[in-house]
Design a protein around this motif. Sequence first.
Motif, PDB file in Angstrom:
ATOM      1  N   TYR A  20      42.003  35.255  39.723  1.00 45.73           N
ATOM      2  CA  TYR A  20      41.647  35.682  38.365  1.00 45.73           C
ATOM      3  C   TYR A  20      40.163  35.478  38.141  1.00 45.73           C
ATOM      4  N   PRO A  21      39.468  36.371  37.428  1.00 45.19           N
ATOM      5  CA  PRO A  21      39.917  37.705  37.048  1.00 45.19           C
ATOM      6  C   PRO A  21      40.383  38.452  38.293  1.00 45.19           C
ATOM      7  N   SER A  22      41.366  39.311  38.099  1.00 47.05           N
ATOM      8  CA  SER A  22      42.081  39.876  39.235  1.00 47.05           C
ATOM      9  C   SER A  22      41.500  41.189  39.729  1.00 47.05           C
ATOM     10  N   ASN A  23      41.444  41.315  41.031  1.00 50.63           N
ATOM     11  CA  ASN A  23      41.339  42.598  41.676  1.00 50.63           C
ATOM     12  C   ASN A  23      42.781  42.899  42.074  1.00 50.63           C
ATOM     13  N   PRO A  24      43.430  43.919  41.572  1.00 50.20           N
ATOM     14  CA  PRO A  24      42.901  45.141  40.970  1.00 50.20           C
ATOM     15  C   PRO A  24      43.000  45.276  39.446  1.00 50.20           C
TER      16      PRO A  24
END
Lengths: 395, 165
Positions: A170-174
């Motif tokens: 986190y923040p996440s890809n995607p």
Amino acid sequence: MRDFVAEKVKNIPPSGIRAFFELVIGMKDVISLGVGEPDFHTPWHISEAAIYAIEKGATSYTSNLGLLELREMIALYLENHFKVTYNPKQEILITVGASEAMDLAFRAILNPGDEVIILEPSYVAYCPLVTLAGGVPVTVSTIRGTTFALDFDAIRAAITTKTKALFINYPSNPTGKSFSYEELDKLAHLAREHDLVVVSDEIYAELTYDYQHVSFSSLPGMHERTILISGFSKAFAMTGWRIGYAAAPHDIIEAMMKIHQYAILCAPIAGQIAAIEAIKCGDKEMRFMKKEYDRRRKVIVSGFNKMGLPCATPEGAFYVFPSIQRLPFKSEEFCRKLLTEENVATVPGTAFGSAGEGFIRCSYATGMDDIKEALRRIDSFLERHGLSCTEQAAG
Amino acid sequence: MDKDNLKKEILDILTKDARKTAADIAVMLNLKEDIVSASIHEMENDKTILNYKAVVNLQQLKSDKTHCIIEVKCSPQRGVGFDAIARRIYKFPEVKSLYLMSGGYDLLLLVEGDTMKDIGFFVAEKLATLDSVHNTSTHFLLKRYKEDGIILETQEKTPRLAVTP
């Protein structure tokens, strides 16, 4: 002749992103929203510091753990930004990108058959890395309609006696999703309850908009069971330098370092020197880039929502993950059509696990004009197929 | 966002690309278009925003115009300092920019002329003859590398992969 490739490797599916990359090659006038790296160059003072160091003869190995000065700067940075304390001499390891840190983490903690909980949709590398390390990835979907809230019952249900680790990004890809403090707290509670080690990929921590990123190891009791992974690629536009790091309790770093010293020896010195410059003096450029991403984020979110493709506002990173569930296409088919008919490259949500079906990933690490043109082309694609939201409403 | 911050954000966008419309900016800042328009109008009225111009690559234009920087030493006058002499100088249309400087000289002029001869004439006849001007030093501009933050030489683009994880 025998087949020389190991079964373990053969059984790993190729990256869905790779397949799309092959498709795009050779096409002209493609606007790509498929790129997972900043469109900015590395700030010049950072490149210049590395060039100067090379001129001065800094071309040798470094300590296995990485340059002490860099580790000290990272310790200071983690302390100042996230209020987590790590001893630079024993608890920080410089790696070849955050990717290597992830690989090392799994290899260092997993015994054969150990299970790792991975929240999907997730970056393409996590499950294969767990498998290669002899572990078993157990995925839990975070998709709730068109948003990505955590379902703690589902996570709890996925935990077995073999579960060794919880993996979070986190923040996440995607999806661009980050966790609220409440969600982090609940995850921490689970980790404590089931005695799990938490591998936390926080590579996008600096690219958090609207609020301050909370590092997982800053939660009460989590420092001793967290492997914090980050790097310089995303926030400082340094993807090609390949400098990442892991911060964790001494015994885990020691184990990771054992693998690292045999497999890699050390991260490249020029990259490490560039990273020192970045962390010392790169704040201003980083903020500039972040501001630019933030503006594009607003443009792309509003663009998709206007087209009737529900798009949650991402809290961080540089991706949006709009839903295409109302369209009569699967993710993969939609992305292929969009590419061949409108020359816009996006990545099907399914590249990030089956939970991503019905979504596409679009990166806004691309110029504002290109983003607008891509949105226009997607809109005209919908119109041509009679799928504009106004037409839908009328029909 | 408070009013001053809004202005700063708008100016930040417009100074990079003056052709961005109020509607564009509104989406970028997640605000209503009329709020952005009102703020732009206010800045135009109070002369915070003076003008909207194109940044031109004169090298590309193969323009024959000649540019120079002139350092001027002059004596300040009682009560008005350098302002009176500055006013006399900036009214010449050849003078594109004028600044009061610290250091070895007092005024810095950016001057544009059709030919080198024109500039020579301006310095010798107009500038150097002003009462409080003691000394001028003229430097002709030979090549432009960067203009207003924009690098003028075409730079080879390192291609990014089209799709990456």
